[in-house]
Design an enzyme around this catalytic site. Sequence first.
Site, PDB file in Angstrom:
ATOM      1  N   ASN A   1      -1.887  -1.264  -5.855  1.00  8.48           N
ATOM      2  CA  ASN A   1      -0.814  -1.803  -6.692  1.00  8.48           C
ATOM      3  C   ASN A   1      -0.297  -3.058  -5.992  1.00  8.48           C
ATOM      4  O   ASN A   1       0.467  -2.955  -5.035  1.00  8.48           O
ATOM      5  CB  ASN A   1       0.319  -0.768  -6.849  1.00  8.48           C
ATOM      6  CG  ASN A   1       1.500  -1.347  -7.617  1.00  8.48           C
ATOM      7  OD1 ASN A   1       1.374  -2.387  -8.270  1.00  8.48           O
ATOM      8  ND2 ASN A   1       2.640  -0.679  -7.540  1.00  8.48           N
ATOM      9  N   TRP A   2      -0.746  -4.204  -6.484  1.00  6.19           N
ATOM     10  CA  TRP A   2      -0.349  -5.463  -5.830  1.00  6.19           C
ATOM     11  C   TRP A   2       1.122  -5.796  -6.083  1.00  6.19           C
ATOM     12  O   TRP A   2       1.657  -6.703  -5.484  1.00  6.19           O
ATOM     13  CB  TRP A   2      -1.216  -6.614  -6.342  1.00  6.19           C
ATOM     14  CG  TRP A   2      -2.630  -6.613  -5.854  1.00  6.19           C
ATOM     15  CD1 TRP A   2      -3.253  -5.672  -5.083  1.00  6.19           C
ATOM     16  CD2 TRP A   2      -3.624  -7.624  -6.108  1.00  6.19           C
ATOM     17  NE1 TRP A   2      -4.566  -6.037  -4.846  1.00  6.19           N
ATOM     18  CE2 TRP A   2      -4.817  -7.225  -5.465  1.00  6.19           C
ATOM     19  CE3 TRP A   2      -3.624  -8.822  -6.836  1.00  6.19           C
ATOM     20  CZ2 TRP A   2      -5.982  -7.985  -5.509  1.00  6.19           C
ATOM     21  CZ3 TRP A   2      -4.792  -9.586  -6.889  1.00  6.19           C
ATOM     22  CH2 TRP A   2      -5.958  -9.160  -6.233  1.00  6.19           C
ATOM     23  N   LYS A   3       1.745  -5.056  -7.010  1.00  9.04           N
ATOM     24  CA  LYS A   3       3.120  -5.372  -7.431  1.00  9.04           C
ATOM     25  C   LYS A   3       3.200  -6.863  -7.826  1.00  9.04           C
ATOM     26  O   LYS A   3       2.216  -7.402  -8.300  1.00  9.04           O
ATOM     27  CB  LYS A   3       4.114  -5.033  -6.324  1.00  9.04           C
ATOM     28  CG  LYS A   3       3.954  -3.621  -5.776  1.00  9.04           C
ATOM     29  CD  LYS A   3       5.183  -3.186  -5.043  1.00  9.04           C
ATOM     30  CE  LYS A   3       4.911  -1.925  -4.272  1.00  9.04           C
ATOM     31  NZ  LYS A   3       6.089  -1.143  -4.048  1.00  9.04           N
TER      32      LYS A   3
ATOM     33  N   HIS B   1       5.988   3.823 -12.863  1.00  8.22           N
ATOM     34  CA  HIS B   1       6.256   3.542 -11.446  1.00  8.22           C
ATOM     35  C   HIS B   1       7.768   3.584 -11.229  1.00  8.22           C
ATOM     36  O   HIS B   1       8.540   3.197 -12.095  1.00  8.22           O
ATOM     37  CB  HIS B   1       5.693   2.165 -11.076  1.00  8.22           C
ATOM     38  CG  HIS B   1       5.681   1.915  -9.605  1.00  8.22           C
ATOM     39  ND1 HIS B   1       6.809   1.548  -8.909  1.00  8.22           N
ATOM     40  CD2 HIS B   1       4.679   2.002  -8.685  1.00  8.22           C
ATOM     41  CE1 HIS B   1       6.494   1.414  -7.629  1.00  8.22           C
ATOM     42  NE2 HIS B   1       5.208   1.685  -7.469  1.00  8.22           N
TER      43      HIS B   1
ATOM     44  N   GLU C   1       9.662   1.750  -9.697  1.00  9.70           N
ATOM     45  CA  GLU C   1      10.346   0.452  -9.857  1.00  9.70           C
ATOM     46  C   GLU C   1      10.579   0.142 -11.335  1.00  9.70           C
ATOM     47  O   GLU C   1      11.544  -0.536 -11.689  1.00  9.70           O
ATOM     48  CB  GLU C   1       9.532  -0.648  -9.144  1.00  9.70           C
ATOM     49  CG  GLU C   1       9.631  -0.492  -7.626  1.00  9.70           C
ATOM     50  CD  GLU C   1       8.442  -0.996  -6.829  1.00  9.70           C
ATOM     51  OE1 GLU C   1       7.613  -1.742  -7.372  1.00  9.70           O
ATOM     52  OE2 GLU C   1       8.332  -0.609  -5.646  1.00  9.70           O
TER      53      GLU C   1
ATOM     54  N   GLU D   1       4.662   9.869  -5.919  1.00 13.13           N
ATOM     55  CA  GLU D   1       5.210   8.787  -5.099  1.00 13.13           C
ATOM     56  C   GLU D   1       6.688   9.052  -4.820  1.00 13.13           C
ATOM     57  O   GLU D   1       7.550   8.690  -5.647  1.00 13.13           O
ATOM     58  CB  GLU D   1       5.082   7.449  -5.832  1.00 13.13           C
ATOM     59  CG  GLU D   1       3.663   7.019  -6.096  1.00 13.13           C
ATOM     60  CD  GLU D   1       3.537   5.503  -6.078  1.00 13.13           C
ATOM     61  OE1 GLU D   1       2.691   5.006  -5.338  1.00 13.13           O
ATOM     62  OE2 GLU D   1       4.299   4.819  -6.786  1.00 13.13           O
TER      63      GLU D   1
ATOM     64  N   GLY E   1       7.298   1.459   0.046  1.00 11.74           N
ATOM     65  CA  GLY E   1       7.642   0.175   0.648  1.00 11.74           C
ATOM     66  C   GLY E   1       8.573   0.274   1.836  1.00 11.74           C
ATOM     67  O   GLY E   1       9.111  -0.746   2.289  1.00 11.74           O
TER      68      GLY E   1
ATOM     69  N   SER F   1       3.897   4.129   1.306  1.00  7.79           N
ATOM     70  CA  SER F   1       3.639   3.662   2.675  1.00  7.79           C
ATOM     71  C   SER F   1       2.337   4.201   3.260  1.00  7.79           C
ATOM     72  O   SER F   1       2.245   4.462   4.461  1.00  7.79           O
ATOM     73  CB  SER F   1       4.830   3.995   3.585  1.00  7.79           C
ATOM     74  OG  SER F   1       5.988   3.299   3.144  1.00  7.79           O
TER      75      SER F   1
ATOM     76  N   GLY G   1       0.505   0.266  -2.186  1.00  7.84           N
ATOM     77  CA  GLY G   1       1.213  -0.982  -2.469  1.00  7.84           C
ATOM     78  C   GLY G   1       0.967  -2.000  -1.374  1.00  7.84           C
ATOM     79  O   GLY G   1      -0.062  -2.690  -1.352  1.00  7.84           O
ATOM     80  N   GLY G   2       1.891  -2.093  -0.428  1.00  7.82           N
ATOM     81  CA  GLY G   2       1.847  -3.132   0.606  1.00  7.82           C
ATOM     82  C   GLY G   2       0.490  -3.269   1.293  1.00  7.82           C
ATOM     83  O   GLY G   2      -0.020  -4.393   1.450  1.00  7.82           O
TER      84      GLY G   2
HETATM   85  C1  PEP Z   1       3.558   1.532  -4.672  1.00  7.61           C
HETATM   86  O1  PEP Z   1       3.884   0.390  -4.937  1.00  7.61           O
HETATM   87  O2  PEP Z   1       3.224   2.297  -5.563  1.00  7.61           O
HETATM   88  C2  PEP Z   1       3.552   1.934  -3.262  1.00  7.61           C
HETATM   89  C3  PEP Z   1       3.207   3.163  -2.973  1.00  7.61           C
HETATM   90  O3  PEP Z   1       3.913   0.991  -2.356  1.00  7.61           O
HETATM   91  P1  PEP Z   1       3.754   1.084  -0.759  1.00  7.61           P
HETATM   92  O4  PEP Z   1       2.346   1.531  -0.479  1.00  7.61           O
HETATM   93  O5  PEP Z   1       4.028  -0.299  -0.268  1.00  7.61           O
HETATM   94  O6  PEP Z   1       4.759   2.078  -0.273  1.00  7.61           O
END
Ligand code: PEP
Length: 251
Positions: free
Chosen positions: A9-11, A94, A96, A166, A172, A211, A232-233
């Site tokens: 997930n590049w966000k 998600h 967010e 999640e 994040g 994370s 994500g990150g």
């Molecule tokens: C996400 O954006 O779904 C996510 C899990 O982010 P991260 O891996 O950065 O925690």
Amino acid sequence: MARKLVAANWKMNGSAEGNAALTGRVVEAVSALACEVVLCVPYPYLLQVGGLLAGSRIGLGAQDLSEHDAGAYTGEVSAAMLTDVGCTHVVIGHSERRKYHGETDDVVLGKVRRAQAAGLVPIVCVGESREEREAGETEAVVLRQLEAVFAGLDDVGARSLVLAYEPVWAIGTGLAATPEMAQAVHASIRTALRSRLGDDAGALAVLYGGSVNADNAASLFAMADIDGALVGGASLDAEAFISICVANSGR
Ligand code: PEP
């Protein structure tokens, strides 16, 4: 045996130049692995990244879609548009989106239906906030979010999605759930899936997200009910993302 899947997930990150380098390296390194890989990228880059993925086994995903079919919904993107530009998957619900855009369980279900009707695989996110965990409500929240989707789907629909647990507090923050904490929730999810789908529950991929990185991925994937990750990150760093995919394909 449940499926192995790692979804990026590049966000709201990326640039035409950076995407080319990142995607090129990922295609080169993960194509032969024994796990499914999907890159969920911002709308403006779907065509570019889809072109870079052409001929590979890597799927293309969006990070959201409209709950509406078509028409006067300025700024929204429909399921049909996503399939038109080559998407195979779409992230729905998600945290967010739930937090910053007020997406309710009903909206999430509406989007799942739209996605499935267009032939997209929804990656449906569920997870508790820190306050909910501290109040001992983790399982209740996660199962409520799950049931809200399942209640509106027939058995074909319920079998045709990917789930991502999640925990909101882990996204994040660098504070991933421990493998044991994540497994406990995944086991509850699997039990709920079994009561709905019987033996087919084992074939549905349940990802952990929050994370995940190159260092913790293998210990998470060692858990019985964690089939993969939504990343994500770490998905913005080609080598970290590749390590996560390697860890998933080797388990
Ligand atoms: C996400 O954006 O779904 C996510 C899990 O982010 P991260 O891996 O950065 O925690």
